[in-house]
Design an enzyme around this catalytic site. Structure first.
Site, PDB file in Angstrom:
ATOM      1  N   PHE A 128       0.848  -1.199   0.000  1.00 62.33           N
ATOM      2  CA  PHE A 128       0.000   0.000   0.000  1.00 62.33           C
ATOM      3  C   PHE A 128       0.890   1.259   0.000  1.00 62.33           C
ATOM      4  O   PHE A 128       1.896   1.314   0.709  1.00 62.33           O
ATOM      5  CB  PHE A 128      -0.911  -0.017   1.232  1.00 62.33           C
ATOM      6  N   TYR A 232     -11.475   1.537  10.250  1.00 57.40           N
ATOM      7  CA  TYR A 232     -12.679   1.928   9.500  1.00 57.40           C
ATOM      8  C   TYR A 232     -13.063   0.913   8.423  1.00 57.40           C
ATOM      9  O   TYR A 232     -14.014   1.135   7.690  1.00 57.40           O
ATOM     10  CB  TYR A 232     -12.513   3.328   8.878  1.00 57.40           C
ATOM     11  N   LYS A 233     -12.291  -0.181   8.334  1.00 59.79           N
ATOM     12  CA  LYS A 233     -12.646  -1.217   7.346  1.00 59.79           C
ATOM     13  C   LYS A 233     -13.535  -2.252   8.037  1.00 59.79           C
ATOM     14  O   LYS A 233     -14.717  -2.025   8.222  1.00 59.79           O
ATOM     15  CB  LYS A 233     -11.366  -1.836   6.774  1.00 59.79           C
TER      16      LYS A 233
HETATM   17  C1  LIG Z   1      -2.674  -1.525   3.950  1.00 63.72           C
HETATM   18  C2  LIG Z   1      -3.145  -0.152   4.302  1.00 63.72           C
HETATM   19  N1  LIG Z   1      -2.409   0.609   5.134  1.00 63.72           N
HETATM   20  C3  LIG Z   1      -2.821   1.851   5.487  1.00 63.72           C
HETATM   21  C4  LIG Z   1      -4.003   2.365   5.004  1.00 63.72           C
HETATM   22  C5  LIG Z   1      -4.531   3.726   5.313  1.00 63.72           C
HETATM   23  O1  LIG Z   1      -3.814   4.526   6.106  1.00 63.72           O
HETATM   24  P1  LIG Z   1      -4.571   5.790   6.758  1.00 63.72           P
HETATM   25  O2  LIG Z   1      -5.576   5.257   7.718  1.00 63.72           O
HETATM   26  O3  LIG Z   1      -3.495   6.578   7.368  1.00 63.72           O
HETATM   27  O4  LIG Z   1      -5.247   6.515   5.642  1.00 63.72           O
HETATM   28  C6  LIG Z   1      -4.787   1.600   4.141  1.00 63.72           C
HETATM   29  C7  LIG Z   1      -6.056   2.165   3.622  1.00 63.72           C
HETATM   30  O5  LIG Z   1      -6.756   1.654   2.826  1.00 63.72           O
HETATM   31  C8  LIG Z   1      -4.351   0.319   3.783  1.00 63.72           C
HETATM   32  O6  LIG Z   1      -5.080  -0.424   2.960  1.00 63.72           O
END
Ligand SMILES: Cc1ncc(COP(=O)(O)O)c(C=O)c1O
Length: 406
Positions: A128, A232-233
């Protein structure tokens, strides 16, 4: 393998199906296949938020800090650890975004090394973006180098133990990887990779954003050093709900982090001249925690605790298997870009086709909401407690229709 049971039969036989009614919006015909980006809210959360405004915030006012808000980063962290992480209390906090927590924990890893010659961060080229970007910043700041694991030719294949072992050496400081890959849903072998890193004298930092609340985790048993994840997922905390950060107790004595704010101080209200870290993992907190953003997660954790993570995983696997099987018959021109092996597959399935960008746009116009990931991936996120088989079938039928009539 082909589907022998209809979606209606699968829903009727699903012991978790009644939980769908507990979520806002599930009564409508909208097809939601993006719960791995933003989970649906629970109905009880609507009441909790309302009560919070009138009773706690409106009624208790500043007293709320003494009556629980101040401790929420650690009390909620312990609850996440208990229900989802397979970790003992006292090792997890909730605060900030995943990105900020990644930064803090990578810097913490630098502070934990015994040997300054350990300067390499091992990470995946297709992980990511925020993980890669933060690692690059920390590398620049601390004089580290990034050692990239290159993706396989097969988009369904993710990081393997052997690949990590090859990259490890006496220069490795930390291995930073996602447990479940955000595109393919490949499930990395946390236990084996963690053991391999430890054998090489390195630390691990796992991003659990796509696994927490979908797969059972055993961070203590697996010996994980550091971990982050978002809420939030699959934890349904709502847009911008704060992340969790986990640090194994054995590292607490030497744990440092770069954003040394007053809320992580040993005695914040002494307002003293210099920073002194709070005991344990509390020191990861920097400023005032986002209390409102932590309310919804509490409801989802209660539900996950009631259902149990093994049952959640069983439903998740059944949903992703349905997509894999159905795609083979209904959408033969698409390619599966997620693992076929259910043990190596997380909570979503990606199907590729050169027209998936426009297909996704057309689906959104028709109230069918999957996600799209470049270059050509339709990502179907299946939330075990909110997605029904009938919903998945309706979504896939719509993909068929859009492919047939652009
Ligand atoms: C693997 C992963 N890491 C981190 C994040 C998001 O980071 P943040 O909550 O800082 O936007 C996501 C968001 O989809 C993600 O899929």
């Amino acid at each position: 393998m082909t589907c022998v049971r209809t979606p209606a039969e699968l829903d009727a036989a699903d012991p978790l199906a009644p939980h769908r009614d507990l979520f806002v919006g599930t009564e409508s015909d909208l097809v939601y296949l993006d719960g791995n980006s933003l989970g649906r809210p629970l109905r009880v959360t609507a009441e909790r938020l309302q009560r919070f405004v009138t009773e706690q915030w409106g009624g208790r006012l500043i007293r709320g800090w003494d009556e629980g808000w101040f401790e929420l980063p650690t009390t909620l962290g312990d609850r996440v650890a208990e229900v989802c992480l397979g970790a003992a209390a006292g090792q997890t906090v909730v605060a900030d975004s995943t990105t900020v927590m990644l930064y803090k924990l990578l810097r913490a890893a630098v502070g934990l090394r015994d040997d300054v010659r350990r300067t390499e961060v091992v990470l995946a080229r297709d992980d990511f973006p925020t993980d890669r970007y933060v690692a690059a910043s920390v590398a620049e700041e601390c004089g580290l180098t990034l050692r990239w694991l290159e993706p396989a030719d097969d988009p369904a294949q993710g990081v393997t133990v052997e690949q990590v072992e090859e990259a490890l050496g006496d220069r490795t400081l930390v291995v930073l990887l996602s447990h479940v890959a955000y595109r393919s849903a490949w499930v990395a072998d946390v236990e084996q990779i963690t053991a391999a890193a430890h054998d090489a004298g390195a630390l691990v930092l796992w991003d659990l954003s796509h696994s927490v609340g979908a797969l059972p985790l055993h961070l203590d048993a697996w010996g994980v050093d550091l971990a982050v994840g978002c809420t939030y997922k699959y934890l349904d905390g709502g847009p911008g709900a704060p992340a969790f950060a986990h640090v194994a107790a054995r590292h607490h004595e030497r744990l440092t982090q770069p954003l040394t704010g007053w809320m992580g101080h040993a005695d914040p209200f002494a307002m003293g001249p210099a920073y002194a870290p709070a005991p344990g993992v509390r020191r990861l907190v920097s400023g005032t925690p986002p209390v409102v953003g932590m309310l919804a997660v509490q409801d989802m954790l209660d539900l996950l605790a009631e259902v149990g993570m093994d049952a959640v995983r069983a439903k998740s696997t059944a949903l992703t298997q349905y997509v894999v099987d159905r795609a083979a018959g209904l959408l033969p021109e698409t390619r599966l870009a997620s693992p076929r092996d259910p043990d190596r597959r997380g909570g979503h399935v990606t199907l590729t086709h050169p027209r998936m960008r426009e297909v996704t746009a057309a689906l959104w116009r028709a109230d069918v909401l999957p996600d799209y990931r470049d270059p050509d991936g339709l990502r179907l996120g299946l939330s075990p407690l909110t997605t029904s088989f009938a919903e998945v079938e309706a979504g896939m039928q719509r993909v068929r229709a859009v492919l047939d009539h652009p």
